[in-house]
Motif scaffolding. Structure first.
Motif, PDB file in Angstrom:
ATOM      1  N   TRP A 115       0.839  -1.205   0.000  1.00 20.37           N
ATOM      2  CA  TRP A 115       0.000   0.000   0.000  1.00 20.37           C
ATOM      3  C   TRP A 115       0.869   1.248   0.000  1.00 20.37           C
ATOM      4  O   TRP A 115       0.623   2.209  -0.742  1.00 20.37           O
ATOM      5  N   ARG A 116       1.892   1.246   0.833  1.00 18.27           N
ATOM      6  CA  ARG A 116       2.796   2.403   0.919  1.00 18.27           C
ATOM      7  C   ARG A 116       3.452   2.692  -0.427  1.00 18.27           C
ATOM      8  O   ARG A 116       3.688   3.849  -0.785  1.00 18.27           O
ATOM      9  N   SER A 117       3.776   1.630  -1.178  1.00 22.56           N
ATOM     10  CA  SER A 117       4.475   1.814  -2.446  1.00 22.56           C
ATOM     11  C   SER A 117       3.516   2.070  -3.607  1.00 22.56           C
ATOM     12  O   SER A 117       3.952   2.212  -4.745  1.00 22.56           O
ATOM     13  N   GLY A 118       2.207   2.101  -3.316  1.00 17.74           N
ATOM     14  CA  GLY A 118       1.229   2.416  -4.342  1.00 17.74           C
ATOM     15  C   GLY A 118       0.540   1.230  -4.972  1.00 17.74           C
ATOM     16  O   GLY A 118      -0.297   1.398  -5.862  1.00 17.74           O
ATOM     17  N   ASP A 119       0.857   0.012  -4.515  1.00 15.01           N
ATOM     18  CA  ASP A 119       0.248  -1.191  -5.078  1.00 15.01           C
ATOM     19  C   ASP A 119      -0.910  -1.632  -4.196  1.00 15.01           C
ATOM     20  O   ASP A 119      -0.821  -2.607  -3.449  1.00 15.01           O
ATOM     21  N   SER A 120      -2.027  -0.906  -4.302  1.00 13.55           N
ATOM     22  CA  SER A 120      -3.164  -1.210  -3.430  1.00 13.55           C
ATOM     23  C   SER A 120      -3.848  -2.515  -3.812  1.00 13.55           C
ATOM     24  O   SER A 120      -4.472  -3.166  -2.962  1.00 13.55           O
ATOM     25  N   VAL A 121      -3.745  -2.930  -5.074  1.00 11.89           N
ATOM     26  CA  VAL A 121      -4.376  -4.184  -5.493  1.00 11.89           C
ATOM     27  C   VAL A 121      -3.699  -5.368  -4.806  1.00 11.89           C
ATOM     28  O   VAL A 121      -4.361  -6.247  -4.249  1.00 11.89           O
ATOM     29  N   LEU A 122      -2.360  -5.398  -4.830  1.00 10.38           N
ATOM     30  CA  LEU A 122      -1.648  -6.474  -4.140  1.00 10.38           C
ATOM     31  C   LEU A 122      -1.907  -6.396  -2.642  1.00 10.38           C
ATOM     32  O   LEU A 122      -2.022  -7.431  -1.969  1.00 10.38           O
ATOM     33  N   ALA A 123      -2.025  -5.195  -2.101  1.00 12.13           N
ATOM     34  CA  ALA A 123      -2.315  -5.034  -0.674  1.00 12.13           C
ATOM     35  C   ALA A 123      -3.640  -5.705  -0.324  1.00 12.13           C
ATOM     36  O   ALA A 123      -3.748  -6.422   0.675  1.00 12.13           O
ATOM     37  N   VAL A 124      -4.654  -5.495  -1.146  1.00 12.39           N
ATOM     38  CA  VAL A 124      -5.963  -6.110  -0.890  1.00 12.39           C
ATOM     39  C   VAL A 124      -5.868  -7.633  -0.969  1.00 12.39           C
ATOM     40  O   VAL A 124      -6.432  -8.354  -0.130  1.00 12.39           O
ATOM     41  N   ILE A 125      -5.151  -8.137  -1.961  1.00 11.63           N
ATOM     42  CA  ILE A 125      -5.015  -9.590  -2.108  1.00 11.63           C
ATOM     43  C   ILE A 125      -4.301 -10.185  -0.898  1.00 11.63           C
ATOM     44  O   ILE A 125      -4.684 -11.253  -0.393  1.00 11.63           O
ATOM     45  N   ALA A 126      -3.267  -9.507  -0.407  1.00 14.72           N
ATOM     46  CA  ALA A 126      -2.563  -9.992   0.782  1.00 14.72           C
ATOM     47  C   ALA A 126      -3.482  -9.998   1.997  1.00 14.72           C
ATOM     48  O   ALA A 126      -3.458 -10.938   2.809  1.00 14.72           O
ATOM     49  N   LEU A 127      -4.302  -8.964   2.126  1.00 13.45           N
ATOM     50  CA  LEU A 127      -5.238  -8.906   3.255  1.00 13.45           C
ATOM     51  C   LEU A 127      -6.312  -9.986   3.145  1.00 13.45           C
ATOM     52  O   LEU A 127      -6.745 -10.547   4.158  1.00 13.45           O
ATOM     53  N   GLU A 128      -6.728 -10.280   1.932  1.00 11.81           N
ATOM     54  CA  GLU A 128      -7.682 -11.376   1.740  1.00 11.81           C
ATOM     55  C   GLU A 128      -7.078 -12.699   2.204  1.00 11.81           C
ATOM     56  O   GLU A 128      -7.776 -13.522   2.825  1.00 11.81           O
ATOM     57  N   ARG A 129      -5.792 -12.900   1.935  1.00 11.73           N
ATOM     58  CA  ARG A 129      -5.116 -14.109   2.425  1.00 11.73           C
ATOM     59  C   ARG A 129      -5.149 -14.157   3.942  1.00 11.73           C
ATOM     60  O   ARG A 129      -5.479 -15.175   4.556  1.00 11.73           O
ATOM     61  N   ALA A 130      -4.811 -13.029   4.577  1.00 15.55           N
ATOM     62  CA  ALA A 130      -4.766 -12.982   6.038  1.00 15.55           C
ATOM     63  C   ALA A 130      -6.138 -13.239   6.637  1.00 15.55           C
ATOM     64  O   ALA A 130      -6.277 -14.019   7.593  1.00 15.55           O
ATOM     65  N   LEU A 131      -7.163 -12.595   6.082  1.00 16.63           N
ATOM     66  CA  LEU A 131      -8.493 -12.679   6.669  1.00 16.63           C
ATOM     67  C   LEU A 131      -9.194 -14.003   6.360  1.00 16.63           C
ATOM     68  O   LEU A 131     -10.098 -14.407   7.097  1.00 16.63           O
ATOM     69  N   THR A 132      -8.785 -14.668   5.310  1.00 15.15           N
ATOM     70  CA  THR A 132      -9.304 -16.009   5.047  1.00 15.15           C
ATOM     71  C   THR A 132      -8.846 -16.965   6.136  1.00 15.15           C
ATOM     72  O   THR A 132      -9.591 -17.842   6.583  1.00 15.15           O
ATOM     73  N   ILE A 133      -7.615 -16.784   6.587  1.00 17.21           N
ATOM     74  CA  ILE A 133      -7.063 -17.634   7.645  1.00 17.21           C
ATOM     75  C   ILE A 133      -7.604 -17.232   9.005  1.00 17.21           C
ATOM     76  O   ILE A 133      -7.979 -18.077   9.826  1.00 17.21           O
ATOM     77  N   ASP A 134      -7.640 -15.917   9.263  1.00 19.00           N
ATOM     78  CA  ASP A 134      -8.114 -15.421  10.554  1.00 19.00           C
ATOM     79  C   ASP A 134      -8.995 -14.194  10.316  1.00 19.00           C
ATOM     80  O   ASP A 134      -8.498 -13.066  10.246  1.00 19.00           O
ATOM     81  N   PRO A 135     -10.314 -14.388  10.178  1.00 15.57           N
ATOM     82  CA  PRO A 135     -11.212 -13.271   9.890  1.00 15.57           C
ATOM     83  C   PRO A 135     -11.194 -12.173  10.950  1.00 15.57           C
ATOM     84  O   PRO A 135     -11.606 -11.043  10.657  1.00 15.57           O
ATOM     85  N   ALA A 136     -10.720 -12.475  12.148  1.00 15.08           N
ATOM     86  CA  ALA A 136     -10.723 -11.485  13.229  1.00 15.08           C
ATOM     87  C   ALA A 136      -9.375 -10.791  13.387  1.00 15.08           C
ATOM     88  O   ALA A 136      -9.196 -10.007  14.331  1.00 15.08           O
ATOM     89  N   TYR A 137      -8.431 -11.044  12.481  1.00 15.84           N
ATOM     90  CA  TYR A 137      -7.094 -10.474  12.652  1.00 15.84           C
ATOM     91  C   TYR A 137      -7.178  -8.949  12.540  1.00 15.84           C
ATOM     92  O   TYR A 137      -7.493  -8.402  11.487  1.00 15.84           O
ATOM     93  N   SER A 138      -6.895  -8.259  13.631  1.00 19.50           N
ATOM     94  CA  SER A 138      -7.210  -6.834  13.738  1.00 19.50           C
ATOM     95  C   SER A 138      -6.409  -5.968  12.777  1.00 19.50           C
ATOM     96  O   SER A 138      -6.951  -5.022  12.176  1.00 19.50           O
TER      97      SER A 138
END
Length: 352
Positions: free
Chosen positions: A273-296
């Protein structure tokens, strides 16, 4: 801010979009916000649009001083037209003009702003984004357009085969070592202080190794995966964050056993996100939240991205390590709870 690309025609716009979002979109609405002839934002929504999906765009228009929008919808008219209409209504309400509004499907495009048959025929106008000078211009800027979103998702997909088996074995060893240390600890509070101190050292060492061009060994990566489950240790990496750290967190996101992925995936999202790649940022967050939907941390970043907030809001506002120490205090045994709940996994018993 997106790199400067010269957009003189609908074909130029359609050639630029895949580079602006990182892949060739389908069933999508792309909104490009212009100010002083420079693209300030490029945002994508999947179609059909959920209710109020474009609402976060309103404050962005004012914040980025957007004077003109370029809209591109990919898909059938039935799918795209309602989204284009909604975007146009929002622009009108905010006093922002529409520079162009296009629908693209099967190598042809139609304009919503032109109904002259000699330049915008009812059958559509053919285009080839790969032959436009814009594609070459984007490549010079270091921009990449992957075939589709699934291809981008695969760039951070878990490693398989020998790499996975080796990391599984390294994780089993790291877990066994930690169990032995916990069993032998006479003072759990003192153990927690020591473990956190060691983890902070490993985070800094991993960042230094990456900067020197060295990939972490499996044993190092496995230990760091355990470390990052501790919020204070993970936040050390967060507060030291630089755009160049993304490859380190990407590697760990792919290598670590799934239950240890939310932390590095969230760090990857932050650096992307910091480097301007918000699409990859969203995909990475989808990976995290698929594993742990409550990860703050993942939920916090996902909310920021969905609201189209700029990463500059966090630049300069992250606490220093010393401030983290002051705010969080002395490490306590309770800090280890997120880690100890992840120690049991049948996969750890599998060896190559």
């Amino acid at each position: 801010m997106t790199p400067c690309l010269t957009l003189l025609s609908p074909s130029d716009i359609l050639a630029a979009v895949p580079y602006l979002v990182g892949f060739h979109p389908s069933e999508s609405l792309i909104v490009i916000g212009m100010s002083a002839d420079q693209a300030q934002i490029a945002a994508r929504w999947s179609l059909p649009l959920p209710a109020d999906a474009l609402a976060p765009l309103t404050p962005v228009l004012e914040r980025e001083k957007i004077t003109e929008l370029i809209l591109v919808g990919y898909g059938t008219g039935q799918l795209v037209t309602p989204a284009i209409d909604e975007a146009r209504r929002l622009a009108a309400a905010e006093g922002v003009k529409i520079g162009e509004a296009l629908r693209a499907e099967d190598g042809r495009y139609w304009s919503y702003t032109c109904d002259l048959p000699h330049c915008c025929p009812p059958t559509g106008t053919p285009y080839d984004p790969t032959t436009s000078p814009v594609a070459a211009e984007a490549t010079v800027h270091g921009m990449v357009a992957l075939p589709d979103r699934q291809t981008l998702e695969r760039t951070i997909a878990p490693f398989t085969g020998p790499v996975r088996m080796s990391m599984r074995a390294a994780t089993a060893t790291a877990v066994a070592d930690l169990r032995a240390r916990l069993a032998g600890a006479k003072d759990t509070e003192a153990f927690a202080r020591q473990f956190v101190a060691e983890g902070l050292v490993r985070v800094r060492a991993a960042i230094a190794s990456h900067a020197a061009g060295r990939r972490l060994e499996d044993a190092e990566a496995a230990k760091l995966g355990l470390d990052l489950t501790i919020i204070r240790i993970r936040d050390e990496a967060w507060t030291l964050m630089e755009d160049a750290h993304a490859p380190l967190w990407k590697d760990l996101t792919r290598r670590l056993e799934p239950r240890f992925v939310p932390a590095p995936a969230s760090l990857l999202a932050m650096s992307s996100w910091r480097s301007g790649d918000s699409v990859l940022a969203v995909i990475a967050l989808e990976r995290a939240l698929t594993i742990d939907p409550a990860y703050s941390m993942a939920n916090l970043l996902m909310h920021a991205l969905q609201q189209l907030l700029p990463p500059s809001l966090l630049r300069g506002r992250l606490p220093t390590p010393a401030e983290l120490n002051t705010a969080m205090g002395t490490p306590k045994a309770a800090w280890l709870l997120p880690l100890t709940t992840l120690l049991d996994d049948p996969a750890d018993a599998v060896t190559p």
